[in-house]
Every structure is written in C-alpha cells, then in structure tokens.
Design a protein around this motif. Structure first.
Motif, mmCIF file in Angstrom:
data_model
loop_
_atom_site.group_PDB
_atom_site.id
_atom_site.type_symbol
_atom_site.label_atom_id
_atom_site.label_comp_id
_atom_site.label_asym_id
_atom_site.label_seq_id
_atom_site.Cartn_x
_atom_site.Cartn_y
_atom_site.Cartn_z
ATOM 1 N N TYR A 243 0.855 -1.193 0.000
ATOM 2 C CA TYR A 243 0.000 0.000 0.000
ATOM 3 C C TYR A 243 0.891 1.244 0.000
ATOM 4 C CZ TYR A 243 -4.323 -2.522 0.589
ATOM 5 O OH TYR A 243 -5.406 -3.328 0.369
ATOM 6 N N SER A 244 0.412 2.281 -0.674
ATOM 7 C CA SER A 244 1.227 3.488 -0.790
ATOM 8 C C SER A 244 0.351 4.725 -0.703
ATOM 9 C CB SER A 244 1.984 3.465 -2.116
ATOM 10 O OG SER A 244 2.813 4.605 -2.225
ATOM 11 N N ASP A 245 1.012 5.853 -0.451
ATOM 12 C CA ASP A 245 0.311 7.132 -0.342
ATOM 13 C C ASP A 245 1.137 8.165 -1.102
ATOM 14 O OD1 ASP A 245 -0.770 9.553 0.393
ATOM 15 O OD2 ASP A 245 -1.115 8.971 2.473
ATOM 16 N N GLY B 27 12.712 1.788 -2.899
ATOM 17 C CA GLY B 27 13.686 0.863 -2.339
ATOM 18 C C GLY B 27 13.073 -0.507 -2.083
ATOM 19 N N LEU B 28 11.870 -0.499 -1.585
ATOM 20 C CA LEU B 28 11.164 -1.749 -1.265
ATOM 21 C C LEU B 28 10.935 -2.576 -2.528
ATOM 22 C CD1 LEU B 28 9.273 -3.033 1.194
ATOM 23 C CD2 LEU B 28 7.467 -2.207 -0.279
ATOM 24 N N LEU B 29 10.395 -1.929 -3.540
ATOM 25 C CA LEU B 29 10.040 -2.675 -4.760
ATOM 26 C C LEU B 29 11.288 -3.136 -5.514
ATOM 27 C CD1 LEU B 29 6.974 -0.596 -6.014
ATOM 28 C CD2 LEU B 29 6.988 -2.748 -4.748
ATOM 29 N N ASP B 30 12.325 -2.284 -5.518
ATOM 30 C CA ASP B 30 13.570 -2.686 -6.196
ATOM 31 C C ASP B 30 14.149 -3.945 -5.550
ATOM 32 O OD1 ASP B 30 13.339 -0.649 -7.960
ATOM 33 O OD2 ASP B 30 14.880 0.641 -7.070
ATOM 34 N N LYS C 44 13.026 -13.887 -6.656
ATOM 35 C CA LYS C 44 12.432 -14.490 -7.862
ATOM 36 C C LYS C 44 11.114 -15.203 -7.594
ATOM 37 C CE LYS C 44 16.808 -14.866 -10.210
ATOM 38 N NZ LYS C 44 18.015 -15.674 -10.335
ATOM 39 N N ASP C 45 10.998 -15.795 -6.412
ATOM 40 C CA ASP C 45 9.778 -16.559 -6.130
ATOM 41 C C ASP C 45 8.730 -15.751 -5.371
ATOM 42 O OD1 ASP C 45 10.742 -18.788 -7.407
ATOM 43 O OD2 ASP C 45 11.812 -19.476 -5.616
ATOM 44 N N CYS C 46 9.030 -14.477 -5.135
ATOM 45 C CA CYS C 46 8.033 -13.635 -4.462
ATOM 46 C C CYS C 46 7.023 -13.133 -5.496
ATOM 47 C CB CYS C 46 8.695 -12.416 -3.814
ATOM 48 S SG CYS C 46 9.738 -12.830 -2.405
ATOM 49 N N THR C 47 5.824 -12.901 -5.004
ATOM 50 C CA THR C 47 4.802 -12.299 -5.870
ATOM 51 C C THR C 47 4.465 -10.931 -5.293
ATOM 52 O OG1 THR C 47 3.911 -14.480 -6.287
ATOM 53 C CG2 THR C 47 2.500 -12.594 -6.849
ATOM 54 N N VAL C 48 4.635 -9.916 -6.118
ATOM 55 C CA VAL C 48 4.297 -8.559 -5.679
ATOM 56 C C VAL C 48 3.025 -8.139 -6.405
ATOM 57 C CG1 VAL C 48 5.081 -6.174 -5.477
ATOM 58 C CG2 VAL C 48 6.734 -8.039 -5.321
ATOM 59 N N GLN C 49 1.985 -7.960 -5.642
ATOM 60 C CA GLN C 49 0.698 -7.558 -6.226
ATOM 61 C C GLN C 49 0.771 -6.108 -6.718
ATOM 62 O OE1 GLN C 49 -1.774 -9.677 -6.602
ATOM 63 N NE2 GLN C 49 -0.832 -11.359 -5.451
ATOM 64 N N PRO C 50 -0.110 -5.727 -7.620
ATOM 65 C CA PRO C 50 -0.115 -4.327 -8.068
ATOM 66 C C PRO C 50 -0.276 -3.379 -6.880
ATOM 67 C CG PRO C 50 -1.542 -5.645 -9.459
ATOM 68 C CD PRO C 50 -1.120 -6.535 -8.331
ATOM 69 N N LEU C 51 0.432 -2.250 -6.952
ATOM 70 C CA LEU C 51 0.382 -1.266 -5.865
ATOM 71 C C LEU C 51 -1.049 -0.811 -5.603
ATOM 72 C CD1 LEU C 51 3.346 1.125 -6.683
ATOM 73 C CD2 LEU C 51 2.975 -0.055 -4.533
ATOM 74 N N ARG C 52 -1.347 -0.598 -4.341
ATOM 75 C CA ARG C 52 -2.665 -0.055 -3.993
ATOM 76 C C ARG C 52 -2.434 1.253 -3.230
ATOM 77 N NH1 ARG C 52 -6.800 -3.200 -4.854
ATOM 78 N NH2 ARG C 52 -8.085 -2.280 -3.231
ATOM 79 N N TYR C 53 -3.210 2.267 -3.606
ATOM 80 C CA TYR C 53 -2.995 3.596 -3.040
ATOM 81 C C TYR C 53 -4.132 4.005 -2.106
ATOM 82 C CZ TYR C 53 0.696 4.192 -6.489
ATOM 83 O OH TYR C 53 1.836 4.045 -7.215
ATOM 84 N N PHE C 54 -3.787 4.836 -1.167
ATOM 85 C CA PHE C 54 -4.784 5.468 -0.309
ATOM 86 C C PHE C 54 -4.268 6.863 0.016
ATOM 87 C CE2 PHE C 54 -2.621 5.396 3.815
ATOM 88 C CZ PHE C 54 -1.600 4.484 3.558
ATOM 89 N N THR C 55 -5.114 7.645 0.683
ATOM 90 C CA THR C 55 -4.669 8.975 1.123
ATOM 91 C C THR C 55 -4.857 9.092 2.632
ATOM 92 O OG1 THR C 55 -6.861 9.861 0.623
ATOM 93 C CG2 THR C 55 -5.166 10.156 -1.051
ATOM 94 N N GLY C 56 -4.185 10.071 3.185
ATOM 95 C CA GLY C 56 -4.163 10.229 4.637
ATOM 96 C C GLY C 56 -5.546 10.292 5.264
ATOM 97 N N ASN C 57 -6.485 10.947 4.584
ATOM 98 C CA ASN C 57 -7.805 11.083 5.206
ATOM 99 C C ASN C 57 -8.650 9.820 5.067
ATOM 100 O OD1 ASN C 57 -8.414 11.256 2.537
ATOM 101 N ND2 ASN C 57 -9.659 13.108 2.664
ATOM 102 N N GLN C 58 -8.099 8.783 4.443
ATOM 103 C CA GLN C 58 -8.822 7.510 4.347
ATOM 104 C C GLN C 58 -8.358 6.505 5.391
ATOM 105 O OE1 GLN C 58 -7.956 6.579 0.223
ATOM 106 N NE2 GLN C 58 -9.994 7.239 -0.385
#
Lengths: 338, 396
Positions: free
Chosen positions: B224-226, B238-241, B247-261
C-alpha cells in the motif's frame, strides 16, 4: 424577524444607589449579548500581562493571517443554519474545489478561469444540496453528508491521490502573499464578504426571509415567503462562499492536497454556534461569527505563546463554546418570555 | 492469534536447527495437511527452509534487515561553534502521535547540551493549525522553526511569514532532502532550509529484505502506498527494487490510499482485498498510524493468522503489535531522537552560516524491528552507539 431581539438596558437612573448600580445581575445585564466580547477582552488582558509577545503588531497580524479560510467557511455554514438546516458537505466541498482549481491550472494558465472554477462549481454543488433537501425532502443532514462523501471520492479521482503543486499561477497565490495595510488580500476579501453578508442578512428582505424560515417555515410560507426557493438559495450561497474559501486556500498553500478539507467542517460550525452568543443572542449572525472566530484564534494564539500543553487548547475551545451557547440560550429565553 | 496451528508450524520450523529441518519439516507437513488454503504461505516457507544452503541466505538477509544502519556513528565530524541562547520552535505534525513527538523530544534533549530553549507547538494534524503554529512560533520569538513531518506545500503561509521575519525553517522526517532525492519547491512556493531524514530507499530495501527472509523467498505481498508523501515514494522505490530480486516472491499491483482515508476506508479496503486475494500473505503499509488502523481490522476479520503486516516509523503502538505478534510482525524504524540531535546540529551550522553537514539527513540510523530486537514496552528504538556524546563534542 428583523426587530432587534436584544433589549439593552439603558443607562442607570442617576437617583439609584451605588449598591443598586453595583448589583451583579445589573452589571451582567449591561453586557447582555456581548459576553463573548467581554471574554475576548479578558483574554487579551490576561495574555498581554502573561506574555510580552502577545500584544505586538506582528503577533496580531499573524493571528489574522491564517483566519481567512476558517472565517469564510464559517460564513458559508451560517447560510443553511439560518434557515434551520445543516450543510455537512462544506468540508469535503472545499477539498474538492481546491483540487478542481489545481487540476484546472494544469490545463490553463488563465487565473480568471482558475479562480472562477471554485465558486461556480461550489454554487452548483450547493444547488444540488438544496435540490435534495428541498424538493426530494431528504434531511439536509443526510443529503449533504452523502454529497460530501461523494465529493471526497471525486477529489481522490481527479487528483489520483497526489498532491498537485505544479503550474499554480503566481497571480492566484497573490491573494495570500500580497499584503495591504499589513493584512493579506485574502483577509481583506473575507472582511468584505462579511460586510456584504451582514448587509444582506440584516438590511434586505432576502435576509429577513431566511431568518423567517429559520424561525418557522410554516409561518413564513403563510406570510407569503417562497420558502422552497429561499431554502435553495441558502444552500447555493453556502456552496458559492465555499468556492471563495477554496480560492483563499489554494492561494495560501499554492498546492492542493487530496486529504484537505474535512478538518475544516467542525471549526466552522463551532465558530457559527459560538456566534449565537453575540450581537443577536440565539440567532446565527455574521458579527457574532466574526467575534467567535477572533475569540478562538486569540485563545489559540495566546495559549500557544504561553506554552501550555497541547491538550489544553481543545479543552479551552470546547469550554468556551458550551458556556457561550448556554449563556445565549438563557438570554434568548429571557427575551422570548419578556 | 499466535496460538493457531499455522503459527505453530512457522515457529516449529524457525526453532529447529538446520540439521533437523528435514525431519521436523515432515512432521510439520503432517500437521499442515489439515490446514486450509490460507496456510499455503507457511507451507512454502517450510519447503524453502528445507532447501538446505538457502537457509543461510535467509538468515543473512534477516540479519541485514534487523541490524542497524549505520552500525557506528556516521554523522558529521566537523565541529561547529554553536550560537548562544537560541530559541527553537519545533512544530509537530500532531502531538498525539509518538512519531511526530519523538524528534521534538530529541531536540529538547539536544538543546540541553547547547543551552538553547526549545518550545514544542502542536501542529494538530491539519495545515490550518500547522500554519497558525508557525505564526505563533514567530510571535514567540523563535530564531528557527523546525517542522516535523509537515509538507511544506501545506504551510506556505507560515513559510512566507517566516521568510518575511528572516527566520529560517528546517524540517525532519519529510524525505525531501539528501540522502533522499531532493524535492525542490515549484513555482513561487517556498521550501525548507534542510530536511533531516533517513535514507528512505535504503529503509525500504531493509523492509523488503526482512519480508524475503521471513517468507524464505516466497512472499506474496501487497504494497500500500500514499502519493502525498515524498518519503513514502522514496521508501516504496527501495522496497520494490529489492523485492524484484526475490524471484519466487509475488508482488501484487500497488494499492494507493490517502491520509484522510486511514481511519475508515483503508482498513475496510485492506480486509476486502485480503478476502478476495486469499494467496496474499504479506501486507506492507507505508506508515505506522495507517497500520495501527489496519491491524485491528485484519484481526477482527479473522485474517490475523494468514497475513503478516510490516509498517514504517517505529511508533510505540505499532511496536506493541510487533511485541505481541498481533498481525504486525515487523516495523521499519528510525531513530527519532537522533533526528532531534541532527536537526539542531544543522541549525547550528545554518545560523553560523557554515555549510550544512552532508548528507543533510546526517546518516540517521534505521533498522527493521521484529520480535527479536523490538525495544521494551514504552521505549522508542535508539541506535546502539553514543551519538549524544559525539554531537555534544562537535558543538563545543
């Protein structure tokens, strides 16, 4: 409705005894309707005595500088309150309008279009609030909350969750950065807006009709007031004024944050409620709201200068609000019962 | 949450020496045969642990993540003659959040060495209050204002007033300045003289290393990102790089939110996402206050046994989650007290017109905290070396 509801006690008769003149109840009656102003005066004296930084031109200028948005938002919520309704969308609406103006600024550098976008769209949103409340008979509490939540989604959508700070023309930020007689243009424009609203509410049939609806919609209707139309205009006016507040907010920040806005709702209502204790006790009014804003701002400033712990300020604000509204209620009862 | 069979399997595997992994793995596999699909992640970790030589790799990664960086003092070494009797105003983002207050507390401690006066103003969590407090700080007579985790774009009124008054404004914890990619103000907007913060990308790398090690290279993670915060974006990079190297990890598509959520929308969103993506077993939340809202939601939804959450900041509420292994099992933290010292160090240099120390973050220490190295209850994490003494030495 336009008759003064405050009955000021005249000057004491010369033949009265000193004891009579110093009677606490009599002294209190002198300040009837202006207790908030008295409290403001007391605070100013206390802060002046306790902090050598308080009563300086720079500090008072600083106090005024950041009040433009809060004051304009308070004026906005006054409109529906006068007719006995709530508009809970204003916090989300200002966030949406600031973001909308910033997005418009990405497509045009014409400051006129950017500055007009907020009030025009604000007016339209206000009309939607009015439509839902007046014609679809949905409680204003629910209708405006729904519109507000909808707007919060729209804000996230048009911003894509990002802070937008590029391409905001300097001619827009001039509203906050340019000074005139020591105060920013935004502050002067807020005062001008307050004067206009004061005149409309106190000295035109428009204002009388709104207060009449707030007193009793049924009676106002029987007296020939087009209540539905007038209620619509109150919501529209609130949206329009929030549009002005959005201009000031964008000018002050020079950017638009998708999280901005909701936090402005409660301070605006707190100031509007506190305003009923001044000038026309028991009635929402512009002068009272302005005094309330200044009182809360002075309290915040003075307590900060004294370095009180962070939890003291909300306690101060809450206490002042409750006490002031209780006093106003008592006075309103006395006035109504003669 | 920690007594379920899935967790027992994990503890079982982690506790055994490598030589016994095969046998233990068989036993644990027997237990796990009765588990539902949500234990797939734990099974994967068992399998990974049985891979023999690779377990050293995970241990090394875990050690890299949970060892402070830098391990010794790497801050400024050039002394500075600190000015006398400086009034410093520290504006916190919101004084009920420990992550906002800790740097201010650090600055107050550092001020004692310098003989300075520090007053803390509560920013109240809103731009209006933060602007107002900057103006109050000017009225108080501050010679410098230090904003903690406050976006400069939101306090332009305060910055303009400070500029008019000739008072510099520094900051901490925004990720706007070196060693992070410097973010300059655009147009006529004003920025900060300096912004002390950790290397957020490196912190993100550490967080990813921890996830790799914890999952034995099999994490299925949602990040999750903001976008509101430059520090979050730097950390995310840094995290995603680093996760790309897994190789065997699965990274799901980024999901965003904002501070007021954070209070309402985010917790529901995370729970819904986890329900519709039962294979996801790691959740990354970019800052602790958001994680503090998400953790109870995950626990109440009964998903606490299935997912492991990692967050950033080192707030005490979140460290308590880590201590109790309550959904959140790790926290990428940095030393906020060091930040206070570093901000006053940069202030000394700024006020005496000396060059600022490079990088402007003064190599602020950071680490990933998990149950093995989380500080005791009620304490923030601090670097192990004696930096207060070193800074004090520089300022004489």
């Amino acid at each position: 409705m336009t008759d003064k509801t405050i009955r000021h006690i005249g000057a004491p008769a010369s033949g009265r005894s000193t004891r009579e003149r110093l009677n606490p109840a009599r002294l209190l009656s002198w300040v009837s309707g202006y207790e908030t102003l008295v409290l403001l005066g007391v605070l100013i004296v206390v802060f002046t005595l306790t902090s050598d930084r308080f009563l300086t031109a720079d500090n008072l200028q600083n106090v005024a500088l950041v009040q433009a948005v809060t004051a304009t938002m308070t004026l906005a919520v006054l409109m529906p309150l006068i007719i006995g309704e709530f508009d809970l969308s204003v916090g989300y609406l200002i966030g949406f309008l600031v973001m909308l103006e910033a997005v418009v600024a990405q497509h045009t550098s014409n400051p006129g279009i950017i500055i007009a976008a907020g009030p025009v769209v604000g007016l339209l949103v206000g009309l939607v609030n009015g439509l839902l409340t007046v014609y679809f008979k949905i409680s204003s509490f629910i209708a405006t909350l729904g519109v507000g939540i909808l707007l919060s989604g729209a804000t996230q959508g048009i911003s894509n969750g990002k802070v937008i700070f590029e391409n905001i023309p300097s001619s827009v930020t001039t509203l906050a950065s340019e000074d005139f007689l020591g105060l920013s243009l935004a502050v002067w424009l807020t005062l001008l807006l307050a004067v206009v609203l004061f005149y409309v509410l106190e000295h035109t049939p428009f204002g009388r009709f709104w207060y009449a609806i707030g007193g009793s919609e049924r009676v106002a209707y029987l007296a020939g007031v087009r209540t539905n139309r007038m209620r619509m205009t109150a919501f529209a006016a609130a949206g329009l004024i929030v549009g002005f507040a959005a201009n000031f907010a964008l000018a002050q920040a020079g950017s638009a944050n998708p999280g901005y806005g909701p936090e402005l709702l409660l301070p605006a209502y707190a100031a509007a409620f506190l305003g009923v204790a001044t000038y026309r006790p028991g009635y929402y009014n512009v002068l009272g709201a302005l005094v309330a804003i200044i009182l809360l701002a002075i309290g915040f400033n003075g307590l900060s200068l004294l370095g009180v712990p962070f939890w003291v300020q909300p306690i101060f604000n809450g206490s002042v609000l409750i006490i002031a509204v209780l006093v106003a209620r008592q006075e309103t009862r006395q006035v109504r019962t003669g | 949450m920690t007594t379920t069979r899935g967790r027992r399997i994990r503890h079982c595997v982690l506790a055994l020496p490598v030589a016994a992994v095969l046998a233990a793995g068989s036993a644990c596999a027997g237990i796990s045969s009765a588990q539902n699909d949500s234990d797939a992640g734990a099974d994967a970790r068992n399998a990974a642990a049985m891979a023999g030589p690779r377990s050293d790799q995970w241990d090394d990664l875990h050690k890299a993540a949970t060892t402070e960086s830098p391990a010794t003092y790497q801050g400024p070494t050039q002394s500075v003659t600190a000015p006398k009797n400086v009034k410093v105003a520290v504006i916190t983002c919101l004084s009920i959040l420990s992550g906002c207050v800790s740097p201010a507390t650090g600055a107050q401690q550092a001020a004692k060495h310098l003989g300075w006066q520090v007053r803390v103003f509560d920013g109240g969590g809103t731009p209006d209050k933060q602007n107002a407090q900057m103006l109050n700080a000017l009225s108080w007579g501050a010679k410098i204002i230090l904003n903690i985790a406050i976006d400069p774009n939101a306090v332009q009124d305060g910055l303009r007033a400070a500029k008019r008054a000739g008072v510099p404004v520094g900051a901490g914890s925004n990720g706007l300045d070196s060693p992070n990619p410097p973010v300059k103000p655009t147009g006529s907007n004003l920025g900060y003289a300096f912004d002390v913060g950790p290397d957020y990308a490196a912190l993100g790398t550490k967080a990813a290393q921890w996830v790799q090690a914890d999952s034995k290279g099999k994490a299925n993670i949602v990040v999750y990102s903001d976008k509101e915060f430059p520090s979050v974006l730097a950390l995310q990079k840094g995290l995603l790089d680093q996760l790309k190297t897994c190789k065997d990890c699965t990274v799901q598509p980024l999901r965003y939110f904002t501070g007021n959520q954070v209070a309402q929308v985010l917790p529901q969103s995370v729970v819904s996402y986890l329900r519709s993506n039962p294979d996801v077993d790691y959740v990354f939340i970019p800052y602790d206050p958001a994680a503090a809202a998400v953790v109870p939601a995950i626990a109440q939804a009964g998903l606490g046994d299935r997912v492991r959450l990692i967050s950033v900041l080192g707030s005490q509420e979140n460290l308590n989650f880590v201590r109790e292994s309550r959904v959140q099992v790790a926290d990428a933290a940095y030393d906020n007290r060091y930040m206070g010292y570093a901000m006053l160090d940069q202030t000394s240099r700024l006020l005496t017109k000396k060059p600022l120390a490079e990088p402007h973050g003064e190599n602020l220490p950071f680490v990933v905290l998990d149950k093995d190295n989380v500080p005791e209850s009620g304490s923030d994490w601090h670097a192990s070396f004696d930096y207060p003494g070193t800074f004090d030495g520089l300022w004489k």
